[in-house]
Motif scaffolding. Structure first.
Motif, PDB file in Angstrom:
ATOM      1  N   ALA A  37       0.840  -1.206   0.000  1.00  0.00           N
ATOM      2  CA  ALA A  37       0.000   0.000   0.000  1.00  0.00           C
ATOM      3  C   ALA A  37       0.868   1.247   0.000  1.00  0.00           C
ATOM      4  O   ALA A  37       0.552   2.245  -0.667  1.00  0.00           O
ATOM      5  CB  ALA A  37      -0.923  -0.018   1.217  1.00  0.00           C
ATOM      6  N   GLY A  38       1.971   1.215   0.747  1.00  0.00           N
ATOM      7  CA  GLY A  38       2.896   2.346   0.729  1.00  0.00           C
ATOM      8  C   GLY A  38       3.514   2.553  -0.639  1.00  0.00           C
ATOM      9  O   GLY A  38       3.686   3.688  -1.099  1.00  0.00           O
ATOM     10  N   LEU A  39       3.844   1.444  -1.309  1.00  0.00           N
ATOM     11  CA  LEU A  39       4.388   1.527  -2.664  1.00  0.00           C
ATOM     12  C   LEU A  39       3.374   2.143  -3.622  1.00  0.00           C
ATOM     13  O   LEU A  39       3.719   2.993  -4.462  1.00  0.00           O
ATOM     14  CB  LEU A  39       4.774   0.131  -3.142  1.00  0.00           C
ATOM     15  N   LEU A  40       2.114   1.725  -3.503  1.00  0.00           N
ATOM     16  CA  LEU A  40       1.056   2.298  -4.345  1.00  0.00           C
ATOM     17  C   LEU A  40       0.940   3.796  -4.118  1.00  0.00           C
ATOM     18  O   LEU A  40       0.762   4.566  -5.073  1.00  0.00           O
ATOM     19  CB  LEU A  40      -0.278   1.607  -4.044  1.00  0.00           C
ATOM     20  N   LEU A  41       1.061   4.223  -2.870  1.00  0.00           N
ATOM     21  CA  LEU A  41       0.999   5.654  -2.564  1.00  0.00           C
ATOM     22  C   LEU A  41       2.133   6.407  -3.259  1.00  0.00           C
ATOM     23  O   LEU A  41       1.912   7.487  -3.826  1.00  0.00           O
ATOM     24  CB  LEU A  41       1.070   5.860  -1.055  1.00  0.00           C
ATOM     25  N   VAL A  42       3.329   5.841  -3.239  1.00  0.00           N
ATOM     26  CA  VAL A  42       4.471   6.467  -3.920  1.00  0.00           C
ATOM     27  C   VAL A  42       4.192   6.605  -5.411  1.00  0.00           C
ATOM     28  O   VAL A  42       4.397   7.676  -6.011  1.00  0.00           O
ATOM     29  CB  VAL A  42       5.752   5.637  -3.688  1.00  0.00           C
ATOM     30  N   ILE A  43       3.706   5.535  -6.025  1.00  0.00           N
ATOM     31  CA  ILE A  43       3.415   5.550  -7.460  1.00  0.00           C
ATOM     32  C   ILE A  43       2.371   6.607  -7.783  1.00  0.00           C
ATOM     33  O   ILE A  43       2.511   7.369  -8.755  1.00  0.00           O
ATOM     34  CB  ILE A  43       2.947   4.153  -7.923  1.00  0.00           C
TER      35      ILE A  43
END
Length: 332
Positions: A132-138
């Motif tokens: 979920a954190g990675l998705l936020l970065v993207i």
């Protein structure tokens, strides 16, 4: 003695799950109303025959180019996912990116966004919180890239659209968005240092914030450069596909106006409330820009529908292939 607390905890979890289901149902119902409302307004305001005629006379010679540009978007999102994870591109990540793109393209109320964390968790073993954190970065780099390109397009198209006074403010906005994009990890660390202590009194909220912000603060310089370059390339490919689709329906203006119309439509897509497969907000925002550039409302709407249908078709086809060749099962 432990049965009563256990029963109470179980009842609380069941109530929370029921509340989430009701919330999702409400979101889906609102999305359906948005799309139905758009179609009703379009029926009243548009000459539907002219829209249909524009769609039926699509220049088929441009279709392969449009499909190639849209397919390039899928491949570039794959490369961006690999860059964000600091891994080499693999078929596993290609499947995850394709499933995510297809789900976002067709599911209402942003439900498709949950697919990427789920896919990464099932296929790579990555924790849901980290995914979920990675998705936020993207998504943050998506937003910043869109802001830079959209603001530049507004600066270039301002005078022809009768908005000459916006030229320099738009150019400054593009510069500011670019600075934010470059310094995003630094800004994330600053926000984290400011909010960590106040959030400690709410343990659950603090834990969620820590997990989501961790991905942004740990980006290496090479990852930042890759995210900026590939995210910008993603949006350039999207706008190229949009422009070819508009050309094919006879509703294209100059490229800067197409980028501006695509930016408006994409920002409408990003709204928390939108239509089923975002049908409605995207077309309305696109047509609002194109009609100001002198394109008729019917032809502008046809161009928006063609561009939207192109992206849905390619993303859904890519997701179908991803499901056919492995789905979201754990890969070796």
């Amino acid at each position: 003695m432990t049965e009563i607390p256990d029963k109470a905890a179980k009842a609380t979890q069941q109530a929370a799950a029921a509340g989430q289901r009701r919330g999702r149902f409400g979101q889906i119902a609102v999305s359906a109303l948005v799309t139905v409302g758009f179609l009703a307004v379009a029926w009243l305001l548009l000459d539907v025959g002219v829209v249909a005629e524009a769609l039926l006379r699509v220049d088929v010679r441009l279709v392969p180019l449009a499909l190639a540009a849209a397919t390039g978007v899928v491949l570039l999102r794959w490369l961006r996912l690999a860059a964000a994870l600091h891994r080499r591109p693999s078929l596993v990540l290609l499947r995850a990116a394709a499933l995510h793109g297809g789900a976002v393209a067709i599911l209402p109320a942003k439900l498709g966004e949950f697919i990427l964390p789920l896919a990464l968790n099932r296929m790579t073993g990555m924790s849901l919180a980290a995914a979920a954190g990675l998705l936020l970065v993207i998504r943050l780099y998506d937003l910043m890239s869109l802001a830079v390109l959209g603001a530049l397009a507004l600066a270039l198209a301002a005078e022809p659209l009768g908005l000459a006074w916006l030229r320099w403010p738009a150019a400054l906005a593009a510069l500011a968005a670019g600075v934010v994009m470059v310094t995003l990890p630094v800004l994330a660390r600053l926000v984290r240092s400011v909010l960590t202590r106040p959030l400690r009194r709410w343990r659950r909220l603090h834990d969620i914030f820590e997990r989501l912000s961790l991905g942004m603060t740990k980006l290496a310089p090479a990852q930042i450069a890759a995210m900026i370059l590939v995210s910008t390339a993603v949006w350039c490919a999207i706008f190229l596909a949009f422009h070819i689709a508009a050309l094919a329906t006879g509703g294209a203006a100059d490229p800067a106006t197409t980028v501006l119309a695509g930016t408006a439509g994409s920002l409408a897509f990003a709204l928390p409330v939108n239509g089923v497969a975002n049908v409605g907000p995207f077309e309305a925002a696109w047509a609002a820009v194109m009609t100001r550039a002198g394109v008729s409302l019917e032809v502008a709407t046809a161009g928006a529908l063609a561009a939207h249908a192109l992206m849905i078709a390619v993303n859904v086809a890519a997701a179908a292939l991803a499901l056919l060749f492995g789905g979201i099962k754990r890969s070796a």
